[in-house]
Scaffold this active site. Sequence first.
Site, PDB file in Angstrom:
ATOM      1  N   ASP A 208       0.835  -1.185   0.000  1.00  0.00           N
ATOM      2  CA  ASP A 208       0.000   0.000   0.000  1.00  0.00           C
ATOM      3  C   ASP A 208       0.883   1.253   0.000  1.00  0.00           C
ATOM      4  OD1 ASP A 208      -2.802   0.988   0.404  1.00  0.00           O
ATOM      5  OD2 ASP A 208      -1.932   1.863   2.216  1.00  0.00           O
ATOM      6  N   GLU A 266       1.836  -0.170  -4.920  1.00  0.00           N
ATOM      7  CA  GLU A 266       0.942   0.911  -5.333  1.00  0.00           C
ATOM      8  C   GLU A 266       1.750   2.201  -5.201  1.00  0.00           C
ATOM      9  OE1 GLU A 266      -3.199   3.108  -3.924  1.00  0.00           O
ATOM     10  OE2 GLU A 266      -1.720   2.464  -2.468  1.00  0.00           O
TER      11      GLU A 266
HETATM   12  C1  GLC Z   1      -4.291   3.014  -0.604  1.00  0.00           C
HETATM   13  C2  GLC Z   1      -5.499   2.131  -0.582  1.00  0.00           C
HETATM   14  C3  GLC Z   1      -6.685   2.940  -0.155  1.00  0.00           C
HETATM   15  C4  GLC Z   1      -6.435   3.479   1.222  1.00  0.00           C
HETATM   16  C5  GLC Z   1      -5.125   4.250   1.276  1.00  0.00           C
HETATM   17  C6  GLC Z   1      -4.676   4.450   2.678  1.00  0.00           C
HETATM   18  O1  GLC Z   1      -4.367   3.984  -1.591  1.00  0.00           O
HETATM   19  O2  GLC Z   1      -5.680   1.524  -1.821  1.00  0.00           O
HETATM   20  O3  GLC Z   1      -7.862   2.189  -0.167  1.00  0.00           O
HETATM   21  O4  GLC Z   1      -7.482   4.326   1.616  1.00  0.00           O
HETATM   22  O5  GLC Z   1      -4.070   3.578   0.642  1.00  0.00           O
HETATM   23  O6  GLC Z   1      -4.189   3.242   3.200  1.00  0.00           O
END
Ligand code: GLC
Length: 551
Positions: A208, A266
């Site tokens: 994440d 991500e």
């Molecule tokens: C990422 C996740 C999202 C979340 C954020 C904070 O972007 O995909 O759903 O709210 O991180 O953890």
Amino acid sequence: MARGDWWRHGVIYQVYPRSFQDSNGDGIGDLRGITGRLDHLNDGTPASLGVDAIWLSPFYPSPLTDFGYDVSDYCDVHPDYGTLADFDELVRQAHRHGIRVIVDFVPNHTSDRHPWFRASRSSRDDPHRGWYVWRDPRPDGSPPNNWRSLFAAVGSAWTFDPATGQYYLHSFRREQPDLDWWNPEVREAMHGVLRFWLDRGVDGFRIDVAHKMARDPDLLDNPPELYRGRPLPSPRRDEDWPEVHVILRDFRRLLDAYDDRMAIGEVGIFDPARVVRYFGTSLDELHLVFNFSFVRQPWRAEAFRDAVDRCEALLPAGAWPVYTLSNHDTPRARSRYGGEGGLPQGEWVEGGMPPSGGDSGLGMRRARVAAMLLLTLRGTPFLYYGEEIGQADGEVPPDRVVDIDGRDPERTPMQWDGTPGAGFTTGEPWLPIGSEARTVNVAAERDDPRSLLSLYRQLIRYRRGSRPLLAGTYRAVGHEPGIFSYVREAGGRRLLVALNFTSAPVRLDAPAFGLPPTGVVEVSTDPDRPSGPVSLAPLEVGPDEGVVVAL
Ligand code: GLC
Ligand code: CA
């Protein structure tokens, strides 16, 4: 299978555990529910979707203010979803189905209920104080700098805690304090978390906000232009700091001590040239990095071709692309593409983007073309649950809204059948069932050869048997307006993929760009197009049609 093959050549499917399958009637999806639905994902026969791996969004203990992205215990299962024993059983059964399991790892922040943060906020002298980012107010009492939360509704990324008279940093909600990754104890503890899941048999991690962990240790202001709605500027000081690459190399070494595990990050930054750095200068960081370009652009052939060509040009040698149409943070593909598509290009914010509406018939036709695109490009495709049936964003009335950031519509329950609970639950679902669930569902589409689900199954199977698609080169060809066409080639075999992004027929004169005058149709998004020999001089591509032709 060679090392690394599964995540390069496989199709990966994201499961949002809360919405996939409820097994006990409480209206909340759970781990046993997922285990019970593995046959849909891959039962080894053409009747199933045929995916190679699942990515599970967080199922850890959490107060759920951000639906599990606020973790209060990294090494357990939230009682809503089951137990560690249920998790072990899910992994065992998934592996028996030939499905690898990737879990979500949320390293940037914990929940404010995590014991580490409770201790940290208890006193300035607590041994955990330095695990989070605490700072004095400025002389006028205001926050230490101008950083803002990625949730627009939150505002400042700092919250004052009167008990100890300091502010703490949170890139998301105030219930999600950021860990301080400059602290070696934090690194050590989080390495323990990775080992915990690796030892339980997981095949990889989705990391994440992998770019957030390291930030300017001096906490200087971000350039103010950043907050004036322009997708600029790099570098910013609250993320993507060079130290993040040291942290990721450490992760990689840890993973490499195990057999054939992987990490995908991500990396939510706009500048693609900075995103590709996350593979590492000698491919020693993340195995894969999400490319979100398809999520953030309008439904235009030229935009998609540019995005793919840019990705191909920027990728370091040996790095592997990733494509995705949607996830739990964005409107669903069919709803997005049914309208204008594309998200605003301002400051990167989470979710919160309304689908642009549009005719659902058009969205469904475009979803077919998008499926062909996703499954025929060079790179690993990530599918979002429900995408295979063309599930649209759900309608969530104001009194059922639970997400702070407008992301409920894309998280409504999986539509398995036409019963009132959509086969998802026998109880009251935690989010409303989509209004189309009676017709757009797995049971209705499974035996319909014209359905989107049938097309997905066909494409995934075809891809699995195709060297050019799994491992071949990619080259965009022809530049007719409205059409995105490319050649995939491996071992002397060549495929032409032609995707019509318009609702008018188009002609592609293949010999004009050096291809043969005839070919053989392998797959089309149009169930009425016959397979077999076809003229390429020109190739007639129907409205909203995509076609794969062997050359
Ligand atoms: C990422 C996740 C999202 C979340 C954020 C904070 O972007 O995909 O759903 O709210 O991180 O953890
Ligand atoms: Ca349940």
